[in-house]
Design an enzyme around this catalytic site. Structure first.
Site, short mmCIF file in Angstrom:
data_model
loop_
_atom_site.label_atom_id
_atom_site.label_comp_id
_atom_site.label_asym_id
_atom_site.label_seq_id
_atom_site.Cartn_x
_atom_site.Cartn_y
_atom_site.Cartn_z
NE ARG A 12 -1.31 2.48 2.76
CZ ARG A 12 -0.74 3.58 3.23
NH1 ARG A 12 -0.64 4.66 2.47
NH2 ARG A 12 -0.26 3.61 4.47
CG ASP A 13 3.38 4.33 2.80
OD1 ASP A 13 3.62 5.11 1.87
OD2 ASP A 13 3.34 4.70 3.98
CG HIS A 16 2.90 6.66 -2.02
ND1 HIS A 16 2.02 7.53 -2.64
CD2 HIS A 16 2.36 6.37 -0.81
CE1 HIS A 16 1.00 7.76 -1.84
NE2 HIS A 16 1.17 7.07 -0.73
CB SER A 166 2.50 11.72 7.00
OG SER A 166 1.36 11.35 7.72
CG HIS A 195 2.53 4.74 9.05
ND1 HIS A 195 2.30 3.67 8.21
CD2 HIS A 195 2.99 5.74 8.25
CE1 HIS A 195 2.60 4.01 6.97
NE2 HIS A 195 3.02 5.26 6.96
CG HIS A 197 7.21 7.59 6.22
ND1 HIS A 197 7.30 7.14 4.92
CD2 HIS A 197 5.90 7.50 6.54
CE1 HIS A 197 6.11 6.81 4.46
NE2 HIS A 197 5.23 7.01 5.44
CE1 TYR A 286 0.39 12.68 4.31
CE2 TYR A 286 0.42 12.21 1.96
CZ TYR A 286 -0.09 11.99 3.21
OH TYR A 286 -1.09 11.07 3.38
#
Length: 338
Positions: A12-13, A16, A166, A195, A197, A286
């Site tokens: 899903r992520d 990108h 995010s 979540h 990054h 983002y």
């Protein structure tokens, strides 16, 4: 012993990183490998959630239905989950995802807009889905306000609330403060998730800090496959989880094999902390804006970092991708001689 619930977001992520064009057969192969490796949940769908395929967010190479059905056809034990963003994904999209095999869903909104998620959360609970709230851009919201928005989502039916970094902007102390705030605001039985990054090279450290502070669910991805510099890479997270004695069902070597054999060969651009991705974290932008910012910078002869910093100064959030070109054009005007 600390128990952690590991959710993989490569499908899903990670979309990108591939401009949402992962072939259906690759989805099936990766989902099967993740299921075999023992992760608790596997997230599938467009990077911006079901219904996200568009000129603004990126046109998919396939449909959410095809991707989800491909994963559902091979997953035997893990929960199959997806994301919906109100304003992008509709109630009908939740119904369709459930019919395709989804048993869990996350409703994703800005950290200050928990009330926007109410309708989608209530509907997902009525369908009997495992339901989570997903508070994006959590670095930009003070912990107490984040806790209040988490409470709104809990009242609407969310069984877990995720702190979504995010932009890869949070530090371990920031994460701890936000988990503490959510723990104070929520009922004891409501779970907390993280979540993270990798934009500032802190995703694994932040995930561990969240667990130590009381989080239960942890997002991670094979080879860190995700937006920006990627998500928390699942292989080192599981390795450290083993060293810490966390209880989980994931097999480290099987995850390493899936990362190196199935995911890294798909990455046309290495996912790494470099001048552009670290600027995302530094500027609080983002992570999924990276490819859009690079394209705008190339088109107008700008440094991608300047575009990213300008996006951060304007406080743009997910859903405003169409404004990135406007920001780039404003930078061009400023630099033109009078």
């Amino acid at each position: 012993m600390t128990r952690v619930y590991i959710q993989d977001v490569s499908l899903r992520d990670g979309m990108h990183a591939l401009r949402h064009r992962l072939p259906v057969e690759k989805v099936a192969a990766i989902a099967a490998a993740l299921d075999e490796a023992g992760v608790d949940a596997i997230e599938v769908g467009h990077g911006d959630g079901i219904g996200g395929s568009s000129l603004t967010y990126g046109v998919s190479g396939s449909t959410d239905r095809a991707w989800i059905e491909a994963a559902a056809s091979v997953v035997k034990r893990a929960r199959l989950t997806t994301v919906v963003m109100p304003g992008i994904g509709r109630i009908d999209d939740i119904n369709a995802a459930r019919d395709c095999g989804i048993t869990s869903i996350r409703v994703s909104v800005l950290g200050s807009e928990g009330d926007v998620a109410i309708q989608h959360l209530e509907h997902a609970r009525r369908l009997g889905l495992d339901t989570s709230g997903f508070l994006m851009m959590s670095h930009a919201i003070d912990p107490e306000q984040l806790g209040q928005n988490a409470k709104i989502m809990e009242a609407a039916g969310a069984e877990c609330i995720f702190i979504a970094d995010s932009c890869g902007r949070l530090t371990p102390r920031d994460v701890t403060a936000r988990v503490d705030a959510l723990r104070q605001a929520l009922r004891p039985e409501t779970q907390i998730g993280i979540h993270a990054h990798e934009n500032l090279s802190l995703s694994v450290a932040n995930s561990l800090a969240a667990v130590d502070a009381g989080a239960y669910r942890v997002d991670a991805a094979l080879a860190g496959h995700g937006a920006g510099a990627g998500n928390a890479p699942i292989e080192p997270f599981v390795a450290v989880a083993n060293l810490y004695g966390y209880e989980h069902g994931a097999d480290l070597f099987k995850l390493q094999d899936a990362a190196d054999d199935l995911v890294r060969p798909l990455q046309t651009v290495p996912l790494q902390v470099n001048r552009e991705t670290s600027t995302l974290g530094y500027a609080g932008v983002y992570s999924s804006f990276l490819r859009h910012a690079e394209a705008a910078a190339s088109r107008y002869g700008l440094d991608t970092r300047d575009v990213i910093v300008a996006l951060g100064e304007r406080g743009l959030v997910g859903g405003q991708e169409d404004m990135i070109v406007d920001v780039a054009l404003d930078l061009v005007k400023v630099r033109q001689p009078a």
